[in-house]
Enzyme design. Structure first.
Site, PDB file in Angstrom:
ATOM      1  N   ARG A  35      27.080  74.291  30.211  1.00 17.62           N
ATOM      2  CA  ARG A  35      26.618  75.356  29.991  1.00 17.62           C
ATOM      3  C   ARG A  35      27.070  76.022  28.638  1.00 17.62           C
ATOM      4  O   ARG A  35      26.300  76.964  28.088  1.00 17.62           O
ATOM      5  CB  ARG A  35      27.307  76.300  31.065  1.00 17.62           C
ATOM      6  CG  ARG A  35      26.774  77.963  31.344  1.00 17.62           C
ATOM      7  CD  ARG A  35      27.274  78.561  32.534  1.00 17.62           C
ATOM      8  NE  ARG A  35      26.676  79.817  32.666  1.00 17.62           N
ATOM      9  CZ  ARG A  35      27.657  80.981  32.680  1.00 17.62           C
ATOM     10  NH1 ARG A  35      28.834  81.038  32.391  1.00 17.62           N
ATOM     11  NH2 ARG A  35      26.790  81.991  32.956  1.00 17.62           N
ATOM     12  N   ILE A  61      23.019  85.221  30.293  1.00 21.72           N
ATOM     13  CA  ILE A  61      22.791  84.052  30.660  1.00 21.72           C
ATOM     14  C   ILE A  61      23.300  84.348  32.437  1.00 21.72           C
ATOM     15  O   ILE A  61      24.321  84.839  32.470  1.00 21.72           O
ATOM     16  CB  ILE A  61      23.398  82.832  30.087  1.00 21.72           C
ATOM     17  CG1 ILE A  61      23.574  81.597  30.969  1.00 21.72           C
ATOM     18  CG2 ILE A  61      25.054  83.285  29.974  1.00 21.72           C
ATOM     19  CD1 ILE A  61      24.148  80.525  30.244  1.00 21.72           C
ATOM     20  N   SER A  62      22.642  83.878  33.435  1.00 18.60           N
ATOM     21  CA  SER A  62      23.108  84.215  34.683  1.00 18.60           C
ATOM     22  C   SER A  62      24.362  83.492  35.130  1.00 18.60           C
ATOM     23  O   SER A  62      24.770  82.648  34.672  1.00 18.60           O
ATOM     24  CB  SER A  62      21.786  83.777  35.632  1.00 18.60           C
ATOM     25  OG  SER A  62      20.746  84.614  35.465  1.00 18.60           O
ATOM     26  N   GLN A  63      25.067  84.434  36.036  1.00 15.51           N
ATOM     27  CA  GLN A  63      26.164  83.880  36.750  1.00 15.51           C
ATOM     28  C   GLN A  63      25.781  82.485  37.264  1.00 15.51           C
ATOM     29  O   GLN A  63      24.897  82.272  38.072  1.00 15.51           O
ATOM     30  CB  GLN A  63      26.694  84.610  37.930  1.00 15.51           C
ATOM     31  CG  GLN A  63      27.790  84.229  38.641  1.00 15.51           C
ATOM     32  CD  GLN A  63      27.915  85.273  39.950  1.00 15.51           C
ATOM     33  OE1 GLN A  63      26.763  85.444  40.368  1.00 15.51           O
ATOM     34  NE2 GLN A  63      29.164  85.332  40.540  1.00 15.51           N
TER      35      GLN A  63
END
Length: 217
Positions: A35, A61-63
């Site tokens: 990530r 950026i998503s969890q």
């Protein structure tokens, strides 16, 4: 100096597995994809935190848990052709590339699209096709898709996206107002019949485009 490999393993153990994600393929993909490659270098130490992170252009950026949950809701086996709407950082596309055969992803913001393409290329994801445009249109010329994943909050389910699904295909999309949504899964049956399942509450950036919110809303 934080060990990013250890941080990634802890992220999966504490944020993904501990919250009930059981799909082994999703877990393995989350363990594999770095990530931190998809955030600015200055934020690398926060890359495996339990939160969304800013990536510029008022986008995030998503969890990690949400990425895992939405990916699992598609129930991918590795043979599918998947459409993602809202490339953002490219992280979700990389996860999908591990889970599906081919990924098509659309990003409306050019600088984000170019950075995402660079990150995906650096990791060798040749099965990801990216274009710049209005993601709310879908990608009709490449339809039908076995799965469609929308990574921004929509005011409702765009029916033309269901039209771009193959029979048996699944569409996962956050639906609601501009501040709160519900994660929804649509499954397309024979003769165009659809079923809807509502999942958890969530908060995503707005889906902006012809079939979403306007940029001025």
């Amino acid at each position: 100096m934080i060990n990013l490999d250890i941080a990634r393993r802890r992220m999966v153990e504490n944020q993904i597995v501990a919250r009930g994600i059981k799909d082994r393929r999703v877990i393995d993909a989350m363990l594999k994809v770095p990530r931190h490659i998809f955030v600015e270098e200055a934020m690398s130490a926060q890359a495996y935190s339990d939160s969304s992170l800013p990536i510029g252009e008022k986008q995030t950026i998503s969890q990690p848990y949400m990425v895992a949950l939405m990916s699992g809701m598609l129930q991918l086996t590795g043979k599918e052709k998947v459409l993602e709407l809202g490339t953002g950082s490219g992280y979700q596309a990389a996860i999908l590339a591990e889970l599906a055969d081919r990924v098509y992803t659309v990003e409306r913001i050019r600088p984000l699209a170019l950075r995402a393409r660079k990150a995906l290329d650096s990791l060798g994801y040749l099965n990801v096709n990216l274009k710049i445009g209005d993601g709310t249109d879908g990608w009709a010329s490449e339809a039908p898709f076995d799965a469609i994943l929308v990574t921004a909050g929509a005011p409702d389910v765009p029916m033309h996206l269901i039209d771009q699904l193959a029979v048996g295909g699944k569409l996962v999309i956050p639906v609601g107002n501009q501040s709160e949504q519900t994660l929804v899964r649509i499954t397309k049956g024979e003769n165009g019949a659809v079923s809807r399942e509502d999942s958890i509450g969530c908060r995503f950036v707005k889906l902006i485009g012809r079939y979403g919110w306007s940029g001025e809303d």
